[in-house]
Design a protein around this motif. Sequence first.
Motif, PDB file in Angstrom:
ATOM      1  N   VAL A  56      36.793  34.933  32.865  1.00 33.26           N
ATOM      2  CA  VAL A  56      38.002  35.456  33.131  1.00 33.26           C
ATOM      3  C   VAL A  56      37.653  37.012  33.534  1.00 33.26           C
ATOM      4  O   VAL A  56      38.078  37.617  34.603  1.00 33.26           O
ATOM      5  CB  VAL A  56      38.951  35.364  32.062  1.00 33.26           C
ATOM      6  CG1 VAL A  56      40.282  36.276  32.357  1.00 33.26           C
ATOM      7  CG2 VAL A  56      39.474  33.880  31.804  1.00 33.26           C
ATOM      8  N   GLY A  65      35.734  38.238  36.790  1.00 34.36           N
ATOM      9  CA  GLY A  65      36.884  38.381  38.079  1.00 34.36           C
ATOM     10  C   GLY A  65      36.053  37.747  39.403  1.00 34.36           C
ATOM     11  O   GLY A  65      35.612  36.591  39.135  1.00 34.36           O
ATOM     12  N   ARG A  66      36.164  38.619  40.251  1.00 33.30           N
ATOM     13  CA  ARG A  66      35.210  38.111  41.636  1.00 33.30           C
ATOM     14  C   ARG A  66      33.993  38.614  42.004  1.00 33.30           C
ATOM     15  O   ARG A  66      33.742  39.031  43.065  1.00 33.30           O
ATOM     16  CB  ARG A  66      36.390  38.123  42.802  1.00 33.30           C
ATOM     17  CG  ARG A  66      37.794  37.777  42.638  1.00 33.30           C
ATOM     18  CD  ARG A  66      38.445  37.653  44.018  1.00 33.30           C
ATOM     19  NE  ARG A  66      37.782  36.791  45.090  1.00 33.30           N
ATOM     20  CZ  ARG A  66      37.914  35.613  44.863  1.00 33.30           C
ATOM     21  NH1 ARG A  66      38.749  34.870  44.107  1.00 33.30           N
ATOM     22  NH2 ARG A  66      37.268  34.819  46.039  1.00 33.30           N
ATOM     23  N   SER A  82      38.960  33.422  41.168  1.00 31.68           N
ATOM     24  CA  SER A  82      39.139  34.275  39.986  1.00 31.68           C
ATOM     25  C   SER A  82      39.795  33.480  38.897  1.00 31.68           C
ATOM     26  O   SER A  82      41.007  33.090  39.277  1.00 31.68           O
ATOM     27  CB  SER A  82      39.886  35.392  40.694  1.00 31.68           C
ATOM     28  OG  SER A  82      40.066  36.264  39.587  1.00 31.68           O
ATOM     29  N   ASN A  83      39.201  33.544  37.820  1.00 32.80           N
ATOM     30  CA  ASN A  83      39.934  32.768  36.630  1.00 32.80           C
ATOM     31  C   ASN A  83      40.629  33.530  35.819  1.00 32.80           C
ATOM     32  O   ASN A  83      40.476  34.919  35.726  1.00 32.80           O
ATOM     33  CB  ASN A  83      38.943  32.072  35.894  1.00 32.80           C
ATOM     34  CG  ASN A  83      37.824  31.377  36.745  1.00 32.80           C
ATOM     35  OD1 ASN A  83      38.334  30.399  37.057  1.00 32.80           O
ATOM     36  ND2 ASN A  83      36.603  31.655  36.891  1.00 32.80           N
ATOM     37  N   SER A  84      41.771  32.954  35.350  1.00 30.91           N
ATOM     38  CA  SER A  84      42.596  33.606  34.238  1.00 30.91           C
ATOM     39  C   SER A  84      42.774  32.602  33.040  1.00 30.91           C
ATOM     40  O   SER A  84      42.261  31.500  33.004  1.00 30.91           O
ATOM     41  CB  SER A  84      44.029  33.850  34.864  1.00 30.91           C
ATOM     42  OG  SER A  84      44.692  32.467  35.147  1.00 30.91           O
ATOM     43  N   LEU A  85      42.981  33.515  32.029  1.00 29.70           N
ATOM     44  CA  LEU A  85      42.881  32.746  30.788  1.00 29.70           C
ATOM     45  C   LEU A  85      44.042  31.603  30.832  1.00 29.70           C
ATOM     46  O   LEU A  85      43.814  30.434  30.359  1.00 29.70           O
ATOM     47  CB  LEU A  85      43.278  33.649  29.588  1.00 29.70           C
ATOM     48  CG  LEU A  85      42.902  33.128  28.223  1.00 29.70           C
ATOM     49  CD1 LEU A  85      41.480  32.773  28.231  1.00 29.70           C
ATOM     50  CD2 LEU A  85      43.533  34.188  27.169  1.00 29.70           C
ATOM     51  N   ALA A  86      45.071  31.594  31.623  1.00 30.56           N
ATOM     52  CA  ALA A  86      46.060  30.648  31.746  1.00 30.56           C
ATOM     53  C   ALA A  86      45.288  29.304  32.609  1.00 30.56           C
ATOM     54  O   ALA A  86      45.752  28.233  32.224  1.00 30.56           O
ATOM     55  CB  ALA A  86      47.264  31.033  32.537  1.00 30.56           C
ATOM     56  N   ASP A  87      44.347  29.824  33.516  1.00 35.62           N
ATOM     57  CA  ASP A  87      43.880  28.740  34.245  1.00 35.62           C
ATOM     58  C   ASP A  87      42.932  27.927  33.444  1.00 35.62           C
ATOM     59  O   ASP A  87      43.063  26.744  33.599  1.00 35.62           O
ATOM     60  CB  ASP A  87      42.977  29.379  35.297  1.00 35.62           C
ATOM     61  CG  ASP A  87      43.899  29.866  36.556  1.00 35.62           C
ATOM     62  OD1 ASP A  87      44.836  29.785  36.503  1.00 35.62           O
ATOM     63  OD2 ASP A  87      43.268  30.960  37.226  1.00 35.62           O
TER      64      ASP A  87
END
Length: 402
Positions: free
Chosen positions: A86, A89-90, A212-217
Amino acid sequence: MTDTTLQFERTAIDIDSAAPTAWTPATWFAVLSMAATSFALVSAEFLPAGLLTPMARDLGISEGTAGQVVTATASVGAVTALLSNVLIGRLNRKTVLVGLSALAIGSNILAAAATDFWLLLLGRAGLGIALSAFWALSVAVVARLVGANATGRGMAIVTLGVSLATIAAPSMGAIISDWIGWRSAMAMTAGLAAIAMLMQFLSLPTLPASTSNSLADVFRLTRRRGIQLGMLAILLLMTGHFAGSVYVRPFLEQVTLLATGPIALALLGFGIAAVVGNIVGGRLADTNIRMALVVTAALMAFAALALVLWGVHIGVAFGFATLWGLAFGMAPVVLPTNLSRAAPDALEAAGSLMVTSFQVAITIGAVAGGYVVDTYGATGPLTLTAILAASTVLLALLQPRD
């Protein structure tokens, strides 16, 4: 940037391609750089096992307190695994991997130069971050290098570094420590990380972030049945392994009645078989992941149960300790590949869940194994291993066929 690096950059593989990819010299070099990194990181992780006594004496602490440097690495790693993919990012994944190796170099130097326990702990925590973040990215990066259908083979080579480090690090650490001191032994792991970083810089193609990963993902991924089964397989099999494998030596001492020399040979056989298991696991995982998981878990269950039932016989003990090593060598290849098959569109997020599952399993296994051996004796942890590994076989049979 060097001409060599530019050449390798042109070999970058589209992660979405499931077609088999020809293994060019550039591909081999890139995958071997990942294996070198795994060897460097895991060597540093397991090194304290051979250094506890001189380390504790030099820092003026107990061996039990010195042993917490291993706990610090695992504890920080469990949190890092969830957050690393997370937080990056990118960023280009090649830049991230090279940066993690640089972090490992600095952490190992800090640990080697530590004048008190807290500086040592800080250095080990940095290693935990590098270690877990590397593994959280590993499957996704290997898939980009070799193609999705060869992920098992690629991961087999990467995890070969783990098997070699597991065999070599504790014993070599003890030898080097007796020869030139524990600080020199610790500093040498910084040298290994430096070699790995150079190999990464020269060999890895540019790896732009595909998402780009999020914790929700990451948490959303846990809704998938395949991810749930994959994580549960890791928790069951690795909890069983770490609950029992730590107590193989006491079992061989108390039940098989072996002396130190034969025990060392039995553990060497375990380690060599684990290296073979890496290769076998990679081939099976790419052919039929469901069958690979069944075979891995069944071999571990049978080996542990056979030791409990017939381990008083020396030949049996040697043979089934080696078989256990084969199954353990297969597991770090088969389990991540199995989990990744449920999320081909989110390999980095799946990698975070994979590493977290491994860390939780190691922790639960250590606690459960300690309780069982104190309560039921030397055969208790191995019985628990057999039960949990057999449960993994049943779980694997619930998975859909390839």
